[in-house]
Design a protein around this motif. Structure first.
Motif, short mmCIF file in Angstrom:
data_model
loop_
_atom_site.label_atom_id
_atom_site.label_comp_id
_atom_site.label_asym_id
_atom_site.label_seq_id
_atom_site.Cartn_x
_atom_site.Cartn_y
_atom_site.Cartn_z
N ASP A 1 0.82 -1.21 0.00
CA ASP A 1 0.00 0.00 0.00
C ASP A 1 0.85 1.26 0.00
O ASP A 1 0.41 2.32 -0.42
CB ASP A 1 -0.91 0.02 1.23
N ARG B 1 -6.07 -3.25 5.79
CA ARG B 1 -5.27 -2.04 5.96
C ARG B 1 -4.93 -1.77 7.44
O ARG B 1 -3.87 -1.24 7.76
CB ARG B 1 -6.01 -0.82 5.40
N ASN C 1 -9.32 -2.36 2.04
CA ASN C 1 -9.55 -1.87 0.70
C ASN C 1 -10.55 -2.81 0.03
O ASN C 1 -10.40 -4.03 0.11
CB ASN C 1 -8.26 -1.84 -0.12
N TYR D 1 -12.05 -4.06 -3.49
CA TYR D 1 -11.78 -4.11 -4.92
C TYR D 1 -12.93 -4.80 -5.63
O TYR D 1 -13.49 -5.79 -5.13
CB TYR D 1 -10.49 -4.88 -5.20
N LEU E 1 -9.44 -0.95 -7.26
CA LEU E 1 -9.86 -0.36 -6.00
C LEU E 1 -11.17 0.42 -6.18
O LEU E 1 -11.28 1.29 -7.04
CB LEU E 1 -8.77 0.58 -5.48
N GLU F 1 -11.50 2.71 -0.42
CA GLU F 1 -10.21 2.60 0.25
C GLU F 1 -10.34 2.74 1.75
O GLU F 1 -11.01 3.67 2.25
CB GLU F 1 -9.24 3.67 -0.29
N ASN F 2 -9.73 1.80 2.49
CA ASN F 2 -9.59 1.89 3.93
C ASN F 2 -10.95 2.09 4.61
O ASN F 2 -11.16 3.03 5.36
CB ASN F 2 -8.63 3.03 4.30
#
Length: 577
Positions: free
Chosen positions: A267, A504, A510, A512, A525, A528-529
């Motif tokens: 990452d 993460r 994440n 996807y 992605l 995110e997070n």
């Protein structure tokens, strides 16, 4: 390995000053062919662990030092060393083992491995919770049934994979034989292994270097797999070197050769990325072993030994160019690769339940959620497979999807095998959703030192919540691939799943979307997070849209691209865009 075309490029070795090599490269070179101080570390009674340098060298022996991360903070507060234990991975080419070998694995798991076995995503078995004093007894126990752990980890050729397709018994047998021979050829000779674990005496006099690997082995791990279309269960495009079987009327004609796959990334670095392999040509069965050697030797000689995060074969190919690498492989082979043949994949999952092969033998494929075999209040999976092994006359085959096949069951034994499986909860998958049956997770917490978030322990409950969304949208029986990894390294191959999750931080992932249903496309992605609530909200939206507007036979990964949720990933370098 003895092909003269694959001798190390010594001029390139000399162009790398020692001070410019990575610390791991210097460690390997000075390790006395992987002996290090492992013997002294094992004998040290003052700690449950081994020296830091030995932890790296022991990976070549198939062993990872780990600790119980559930106890890590409390032990630190009490000023105690971590609760060290070890993971041991068995070398098992193609995932095939005999009932006698399975019974020994079961015995060792009960005596030394926390009464659990883990089926891996590379068709083998891992022991966890092994204490330092139990390492030698366990490895010596494996030896009793002709199993070992050589090259199951480390900078070498990892365990060789092979498709499991019960319908094509004779073809599978031919492909498996080549996979086994490729594994036997590619492993290091490792005198150090026999001395350390079997107690053999070191041969006097100077020891020759490994004939293929030299003193520094490969720049990083190297993965080889054999796929048998139409099933891409080994995810052949994720292998450093993949062989795709080409058959005519059930007879093996040869293999398309694919190079440069790999899942690992970071990452923190946009220069790291997953990549799918490229098909570069065709070889006949008698050319497979020399092709393995030639391809591996290119990576051995040209892989990055200065920056470890850049040392996989996929980066070597992207740096030097696919055409150049192919030409160099052909130069070392001494012949040109043939033109690739047509083939088609339709799935990368397992056909669960009973199948009958072309030889008339029966095969029972059992779903083992995330590969974990243990006994619990509502199931006795470990006991069940032990009971089956005691009466089974065929083989066991571990699948790349963490499941297990009771293979080559004769008519007379079928009813007994099914009864034992039912009694021990091994047939519970008949009530599971298509999503759960196509899900997969790495181990992650509490044993993996790299894990940033939960995976194996969390995915089943997350799937249960997603199943409610699937029922809401009428998608319970629609197969969708889902993979979760506790860190970006991608051991569960999450970056080719239609729904992929990469840890993460605790509780954060994440998300996807858009991978290919049979492993032919990377995902991208989407969020995110994020935590569970956002994951479920995102999937509620996309799955609802999919249910209302998908076309006939359209897969979820294809739909989210067509609907504009994510753009298709066209190459590894495009993944982080």
């Amino acid at each position: 390995m003895s092909n003269p075309h694959t001798e190390p490029d010594r001029s390139r070795d000399l162009s790398q000053p020692v001070e410019r090599l990575s610390a791991d490269e210097r460690l390997k070179a000075a390790s006395d062919q992987l002996r290090g101080t492992i013997g002294a570390s094992l004998a040290d009674p003052l700690t449950g662990g081994v020296a830091d340098t030995d932890t790296k060298l022991m990976k070549f022996h198939g062993i990872y030092q780990q600790d119980d991360r559930d106890l890590r903070d409390e032990r630190r507060r009490q000023k105690l060393e971590p609760a060290f234990q070890f993971m041991i991975r068995v070398r098992m080419p193609g995932g095939v083992c005999t009932p006698a070998q399975w019974l020994k694995l079961d015995q060792l798991a009960r005596e030394n491995g926390g009464e659990t076995l883990r089926l891996t995503t590379r068709q083998t078995v891992q022991f966890h919770w092994v204490l330092k004093d139990d390492l030698r007894p366990l490895i010596q126990g494996l030896r009793e049934v002709q199993l070992d752990t050589i090259s199951a980890c480390g900078d070498d050729a990892r365990g060789v994979m092979c498709s499991i397709n019960p319908h094509l018994s004779s073809l599978h047998a031919a492909v498996y034989d080549l996979a086994r021979r490729a594994s036997d050829q590619a492993i290091p000779r490792m005198h150090a292994y026999r001395e350390t674990w079997y107690g053999e005496t070191r041969i006097e006099g100077p020891e020759p270097e490994e004939p293929f690997y030299g003193k520094t082995y490969m720049p990083r791990k190297f993965k080889i797999g054999f796929a048998v279309p139409p099933v891409n269960d080994i995810d052949v495009y994720t292998q450093d070197l993949g062989f795709i079987a080409i058959a005519e009327r059930g007879e093996l004609k040869g293999f398309n050769v694919a190079i440069g796959g790999g899942m690992g990334r970071s990452d923190q670095s946009a220069a790291t990325y997953p990549r799918l392999a490229d098909v570069i040509g065709f070889v006949t069965p008698d050319q497979v072993l020399v092709t393995c050697e030639a391809v591996m030797s290119v990576q051995r000689d040209y892989g990055d030994r200065k920056e470890r995060s850049h040392a996989r074969f996929k980066y070597t190919i992207d740096d030097l160019g696919l055409d150049w690498v192919k030409a160099e492989i052909e130069r070392r082979l001494g012949f040109a690769l043939g033109n690739a043949h047509q083939f088609a994949f339709t799935t990368n999952g397992d056909a669960l339940g009973w199948q009958t092969g072309d030889d008339g033998a029966h095969h029972l494929t059992l779903f083992i959620e995330n590969g974990r075999l243990s006994n619990g209040p509502d199931h006795a999976l470990l006991d069940g497979l032990r009971a089956i092994a005691r009466v089974h006359v065929g083989t066991f085959r571990l699948t790349p999807n963490q499941n297990i096949v009771i293979a080559q069951v004769p008519d007379a034994n079928r009813e007994q095998i099914e009864r034992l499986a039912e009694e021990h909860g091994l047939l519970a998958h008949v009530r599971d959703s298509a999503l759960r049956l196509n899900s997969m997770a790495c181990v992650a917490m509490p044993t993996c030192g790299l894990a940033m978030a939960e995976s194996e322990r969390y995915l089943p409950s997350l799937v249960t919540k997603i199943e409610a969304l699937l029922e809401k949208h009428g998608l319970t029986d629609v197969p969708i691939t889902m993979r979760m990894s506790g860190c970006p390294n991608g051991c569960s191959r999450p970056y080719i799943a239609e729904i992929g999750l990469s840890g993460r931080a605790p509780g954060k992932y994440n998300l996807y979307l858009g991978g290919g249903f049979h492993g032919e496309r990377l995902n991208r992605l989407y969020r995110e997070n994020v935590g569970e609530q956002t994951i479920l909200e995102s999937l509620d939206t996309t799955l609802g849209h999919f249910a209302s507007e998908r076309v006939e036979h359209e897969h979820f990964g294809d739909f989210v691209i067509r609907a504009g949720y994510v753009d298709p990933v066209t190459s590894g370098r495009d993944f982080n865009r």
